[in-house]
Scaffold this motif. Sequence first.
Motif, PDB file in Angstrom:
ATOM      1  N   VAL A  11       0.846  -1.180   0.000  1.00  0.00           N
ATOM      2  CA  VAL A  11       0.000   0.000   0.000  1.00  0.00           C
ATOM      3  C   VAL A  11       0.890   1.242   0.000  1.00  0.00           C
ATOM      4  O   VAL A  11       2.018   1.205   0.513  1.00  0.00           O
ATOM      5  CB  VAL A  11      -0.955  -0.015   1.217  1.00  0.00           C
ATOM      6  N   GLN A  12       0.382   2.310  -0.548  1.00  0.00           N
ATOM      7  CA  GLN A  12       1.137   3.563  -0.541  1.00  0.00           C
ATOM      8  C   GLN A  12       0.986   4.254   0.809  1.00  0.00           C
ATOM      9  O   GLN A  12      -0.005   4.041   1.529  1.00  0.00           O
ATOM     10  CB  GLN A  12       0.639   4.487  -1.639  1.00  0.00           C
ATOM     11  N   ALA A  13       1.946   5.069   1.134  1.00  0.00           N
ATOM     12  CA  ALA A  13       1.882   5.846   2.372  1.00  0.00           C
ATOM     13  C   ALA A  13       0.581   6.644   2.408  1.00  0.00           C
ATOM     14  O   ALA A  13       0.163   7.219   1.395  1.00  0.00           O
ATOM     15  CB  ALA A  13       3.078   6.784   2.466  1.00  0.00           C
ATOM     16  N   ASP A  89       5.935   1.505   9.000  1.00  0.00           N
ATOM     17  CA  ASP A  89       5.037   0.440   9.437  1.00  0.00           C
ATOM     18  C   ASP A  89       5.307  -0.865   8.691  1.00  0.00           C
ATOM     19  O   ASP A  89       4.702  -1.899   9.010  1.00  0.00           O
ATOM     20  CB  ASP A  89       3.574   0.846   9.214  1.00  0.00           C
ATOM     21  N   THR A  90       6.174  -0.829   7.710  1.00  0.00           N
ATOM     22  CA  THR A  90       6.501  -2.034   6.936  1.00  0.00           C
ATOM     23  C   THR A  90       7.089  -3.094   7.847  1.00  0.00           C
ATOM     24  O   THR A  90       8.065  -2.849   8.570  1.00  0.00           O
ATOM     25  CB  THR A  90       7.497  -1.690   5.818  1.00  0.00           C
ATOM     26  N   ALA A  91       6.485  -4.286   7.829  1.00  0.00           N
ATOM     27  CA  ALA A  91       6.903  -5.371   8.719  1.00  0.00           C
ATOM     28  C   ALA A  91       6.026  -6.589   8.436  1.00  0.00           C
ATOM     29  O   ALA A  91       5.026  -6.503   7.728  1.00  0.00           O
ATOM     30  CB  ALA A  91       6.767  -4.956  10.180  1.00  0.00           C
ATOM     31  N   VAL A  92       6.416  -7.690   9.037  1.00  0.00           N
ATOM     32  CA  VAL A  92       5.537  -8.860   9.107  1.00  0.00           C
ATOM     33  C   VAL A  92       4.721  -8.717  10.390  1.00  0.00           C
ATOM     34  O   VAL A  92       5.291  -8.518  11.468  1.00  0.00           O
ATOM     35  CB  VAL A  92       6.332 -10.174   9.123  1.00  0.00           C
ATOM     36  N   TYR A  93       3.414  -8.789  10.246  1.00  0.00           N
ATOM     37  CA  TYR A  93       2.507  -8.626  11.384  1.00  0.00           C
ATOM     38  C   TYR A  93       2.000  -9.993  11.833  1.00  0.00           C
ATOM     39  O   TYR A  93       1.520 -10.785  11.013  1.00  0.00           O
ATOM     40  CB  TYR A  93       1.343  -7.721  10.995  1.00  0.00           C
ATOM     41  N   VAL A 119       3.192  -6.696   5.505  1.00  0.00           N
ATOM     42  CA  VAL A 119       2.661  -5.368   5.191  1.00  0.00           C
ATOM     43  C   VAL A 119       3.818  -4.522   4.667  1.00  0.00           C
ATOM     44  O   VAL A 119       4.842  -4.388   5.350  1.00  0.00           O
ATOM     45  CB  VAL A 119       2.033  -4.702   6.422  1.00  0.00           C
ATOM     46  N   THR A 120       3.659  -3.990   3.476  1.00  0.00           N
ATOM     47  CA  THR A 120       4.683  -3.144   2.882  1.00  0.00           C
ATOM     48  C   THR A 120       4.068  -1.800   2.508  1.00  0.00           C
ATOM     49  O   THR A 120       3.071  -1.761   1.784  1.00  0.00           O
ATOM     50  CB  THR A 120       5.294  -3.795   1.639  1.00  0.00           C
TER      51      THR A 120
END
Length: 123
Positions: A11-13, A89-93, A119-120
């Motif tokens: 998703v875009q910022a 916020d980019t990470a594995v959730y 989530v990227t």
Amino acid sequence: VQLVESGGGLVQAGGSLRLSCNVSGFSLTYYAIGWFRQAPGKEREGVSCITSSDDASYYFDSVKGRFTISRDSAKNTAYLQMDNLRPEDTAVYHCATPGTWYCHRILTTYTYWGRGTQVTVSS
């Protein structure tokens, strides 16, 4: 006991995503559920948690006002609504439960974990 996350993506910022955590083998009516994330090269950190007794919710400082945790006991599913996403916020959730009705601050108290959803957030 099984927890399965879904809903991640690119998703875009400034955009939004809604993560789901479907659980089996226990009931969200009785157990708290938390969301955690791990970015590349960083330690896993807490994001949010919701209790089973009164739906009290807690948030990591950097997501307050942007993320909302909820649960649907009838569907045995927890959610994390993420708005105004940022590249950081980019990470594995992951979702996880401590096996108690209340939330814990210490990650090692969470005994059951899902495998996570990526989530990227692009800038």
